[in-house]
Design a protein around this motif. Structure first.
Motif, mmCIF file in Angstrom:
data_model
loop_
_atom_site.group_PDB
_atom_site.id
_atom_site.type_symbol
_atom_site.label_atom_id
_atom_site.label_comp_id
_atom_site.label_asym_id
_atom_site.label_seq_id
_atom_site.Cartn_x
_atom_site.Cartn_y
_atom_site.Cartn_z
ATOM 1 N N ARG A 50 15.802 46.354 31.505
ATOM 2 C CA ARG A 50 16.505 46.104 30.248
ATOM 3 C C ARG A 50 17.829 45.397 30.518
ATOM 4 O O ARG A 50 18.566 45.758 31.437
ATOM 5 N N LEU A 51 18.118 44.385 29.722
ATOM 6 C CA LEU A 51 19.400 43.704 29.820
ATOM 7 C C LEU A 51 20.491 44.591 29.232
ATOM 8 O O LEU A 51 20.252 45.341 28.282
ATOM 9 N N PRO A 56 31.974 45.343 32.048
ATOM 10 C CA PRO A 56 33.407 45.032 32.082
ATOM 11 C C PRO A 56 33.735 44.105 33.234
ATOM 12 O O PRO A 56 33.165 44.210 34.317
ATOM 13 N N GLU A 57 34.652 43.163 32.981
ATOM 14 C CA GLU A 57 34.990 42.173 34.000
ATOM 15 C C GLU A 57 35.502 42.800 35.287
ATOM 16 O O GLU A 57 35.359 42.233 36.353
ATOM 17 N N THR A 70 23.415 40.347 31.689
ATOM 18 C CA THR A 70 23.733 40.697 30.310
ATOM 19 C C THR A 70 22.994 39.784 29.332
ATOM 20 O O THR A 70 22.497 38.715 29.701
ATOM 21 N N VAL A 71 22.967 40.199 28.089
ATOM 22 C CA VAL A 71 22.358 39.391 27.043
ATOM 23 C C VAL A 71 23.056 38.040 26.952
ATOM 24 O O VAL A 71 22.427 36.983 26.884
ATOM 25 N N LEU A 276 15.075 27.613 40.551
ATOM 26 C CA LEU A 276 16.411 28.186 40.670
ATOM 27 C C LEU A 276 16.527 29.338 39.686
ATOM 28 O O LEU A 276 16.264 29.165 38.486
ATOM 29 N N TYR A 277 16.898 30.526 40.216
ATOM 30 C CA TYR A 277 17.071 31.671 39.330
ATOM 31 C C TYR A 277 18.105 31.355 38.261
ATOM 32 O O TYR A 277 19.151 30.752 38.531
ATOM 33 N N LEU A 278 17.835 31.811 37.051
ATOM 34 C CA LEU A 278 18.715 31.530 35.926
ATOM 35 C C LEU A 278 20.131 32.043 36.177
ATOM 36 O O LEU A 278 21.107 31.375 35.842
ATOM 37 N N GLU A 279 20.245 33.225 36.783
ATOM 38 C CA GLU A 279 21.583 33.764 37.030
ATOM 39 C C GLU A 279 22.349 32.936 38.057
ATOM 40 O O GLU A 279 23.575 32.786 37.974
#
Length: 599
Positions: A50-51, A56-57, A70-71, A276-279
């Motif tokens: 689950r996303l 928090p930064e 994250t979404v 390439l992974y999206l992240e």
């Protein structure tokens, strides 16, 4: 001797300068050698968990494992990729349901926007469910150009269901007496403790909520697969379907294994495209909306609402919306001359009435200072979560967002008989007529019960009157859709509780319109990101910031590495308080139960 000491200090100083210089040089060298985005790429995403809505930064969660996606990460990456000529396509492995209905709808919107740029998106799964429901995963996949499943897989798109526990009789056997009150009949948060089955209002709102969600899924699947809604509904009613049956029902485009899917994707992209992974792409290419001369602040209000600072757990990733932190972030955004509007992302089931009112006050103050506030709702914005949103200029929700629950509950669990069964006698003493009013060992006196009821009346009247003012509708009309009832975002829009349906992009568009901004804008998260040194010093107990605004806005409170054991202990204690067998009673008056449907 003196000369020797001076010389030694000089050597140490020189070595220190050389060390720092070397470290800086290595950092620059590392940055210069950082891989970029290849000339032709197909983005790859694996949705196997689950996303999360918000990390928090300054969170140290990544120290305990991979940083959670994250979404917004997915939405931003696809928006960035849509305008990037290097990106030739997208392939996503769907291994389950990546979140709530609202989360899936946010991802569907992002995929459809990516496809609208002329780029191909392909979804595949080894199976959509194996002895369990995977309607949510397939609902997402149906937004892609093509959907493939392994020949041995299945489509368990059986719909959406919800199980609600009712424990009134169990509490009676334990000797625990729920003494809870609510406003009004649809406020179902206390029904688990006070009922043994659904009340008529509780059943009505739950059935309508599920019916609305199911209708949204049927419509989305039908549109995505170019079927009629009757065909989509019939296929779902016939599920679970074997892979071949799903192919015959036109729910998938082929029965292929992973290697075959990837071969097709690469061929469609020209054969030379790299994966390439999206992240990784997001990390290298950067987010969209980062170059504008004017700024739109993005403030998160995620998690249970509590007084004080926001908090996060590095082990579970759970976050708390602290009123001090969120309120200070609003003040900082208002004070910043570059910030022209505020997007407030709310994803909360509610919590403290006082904390909710604190945040609501800052939303109103921002608007009074000329900074428009646009709320975008995530999985839920219920009870206190709606309270903090209701004064915004505009409210945006997904069709499946759990919305509303404008109501209140309060009370306590009387546990004297339970402890008596165990041979334990708690004997409260207090100085002051109502010192023991919320003791779990004593019943309310008639006067105390009257006080509690008056308090609920006051809070409910305050909630409904402020909601009516915020939504610019007569109180009588607002009260008709309040009564503690939860709505889907789709139903809430029809009743005036929501202005638009959509997610981040819709909220940003409305923010630009409200502030009369043209061209690109810079989206900046408030509170600001803290450096590693600041995070470390906080762990060691050092205060940050020159004043209370700096300190409160500095971000989420980070849990030290040795804290998980304490958190587990506290979790057990909280469970005990919820069951009413230990401790002081919890008094979350603006909270809604968060249904977790299986789909």
């Amino acid at each position: 001797m003196k000369r020797f000491l001076v010389g030694s200090l000089a050597v140490v100083g020189a070595l220190s300068i050389l060390f720092v210089g070397a470290l800086v040089g290595l950092l620059f060298l590392g940055a210069s050698n950082k891989p970029g985005v290849p000339g032709q790429v197909v983005l790859e995403l694996e949705l196997d968990e689950r996303l999360v809505e918000y990390v928090p930064e300054d969170s140290l969660a990544s120290a305990f494992g991979p940083e959670r996606l994250t979404v917004r990460d997915v939405v931003d990456a696809l928006e960035r990729a849509g305008g990037d000529e290097r990106v030739k396509g997208l392939v996503v492995k769907v291994s389950g349901t990546p979140g709530s209905t609202a989360v899936v709808q946010e991802l569907r919107d992002a995929v459809k926007a990516f496809r609208a740029t002329g780029k191909k998106a392909v979804a595949y799964a080894d199976t959509f469910g194996e002895g369990d429901n995977s309607t949510g995963g397939y609902y997402l996949a149906s937004a892609f150009d093509e959907v493939y499943v392994q020949p041995s897989g299945e489509l368990s798109v059986t719909g959406i269901a919800l199980e609600t526990p009712f424990a009134r009789d169990a509490f009676a056997k334990l000797g625990v007496k729920p003494r809870m009150s609510k406003r009004q009949e649809y406020k179902a948060a206390v029904n688990t403790y006070t009922e043994q089955t659904y009340t008529a209002p509780h059943r009505e709102e739950t059935e309508r909520f599920l019916t609305s969600l199911f209708g949204q899924m049927v419509k989305g699947i039908a549109e995505g697969r170019k079927l009629s809604e009757e065909q989509a509904r019939a296929a779902m009613d016939a599920a679970p379907l074997r892979a071949q049956e799903a192919l015959e029902a036109k729910l998938v485009d082929g029965l292929l294994y992973r290697d075959e899917v990837y071969a097709k994707v690469k061929e469609a992209a020209g054969g030379k495209a790299e994966l390439l992974y999206l992240e990784k792409y997001l990390e290298r290419a950067g987010r969209p909306n980062r170059t504008g001369a004017q700024t739109v602040a993005l403030i998160y209000g995620a998690g249970e609402i509590a007084r004080g600072k926001s908090g996060s757990s590095p082990m579970s990733g759970d976050v708390t919306m602290g009123s001090d932190t969120v309120a200070a972030a609003f003040r900082k955004a208002v004070e910043d001359p570059q910030v022209k509007a505020i997007v407030f992302r709310v994803d909360s089931p509610g919590g403290s009435y006082v904390a909710s009112d604190t945040v609501s006050r800052e939303v109103k103050r921002a608007r009074e200072k000329g900074k428009p506030v646009i709320v975008t709702m995530g999985s839920y914005a219920a009870s206190g979560g709606y309270f903090v949103a209701m004064d915004a200029d505009k409210i945006v929700a997904q069709p499946g967002t759990l919305t509303g629950s404008i109501g209140v509950f309060n009370g306590k669990m009387v546990t004297a008989d339970f402890w008596e069964k165990l041979g334990v006698n708690w004997e409260p003493l207090g100085v002051g007529k109502n010192a023991t009013m919320y003791s779990s060992d004593l019943e309310f006196t008639p006067e105390q019960h009257a006080k509690n009821e008056a308090f609920l009346d006051q809070v409910y009247a305050d909630f409904t009157s402020k909601a009516a003012a915020g939504r610019r509708m007569p109180v009588e009309k607002l009260q008709e859709v309040a009564k503690g009832r939860v709505w889907t975002g789709e139903d809430a829009k029809e009743r005036g509780l929501v202005d638009e349906l959509g997610g981040f992009p819709v909220a940003l568009k409305l923010a630009k319109e409200a502030a009369k901004l043209e061209g690109p804008v810079r989206v900046e998260v408030f509170p600001r990101k803290k450096g590693a040194a600041e995070v470390l010093s906080e762990l060691l107990g050092e205060k940050q910031g020159d004043n209370s605004d700096d300190e409160a806005a500095a971000g989420a409170r980070v849990t030290a590495p040795w804290q998980p054991v304490l958190e587990q202990t506290r979790a057990l204690y909280r469970l005990g308080t919820q069951l009413g067998v230990v401790g002081e009673q919890r008094r979350q008056v603006l909270s809604a139960p968060v249904p977790e449907p299986t789909w």
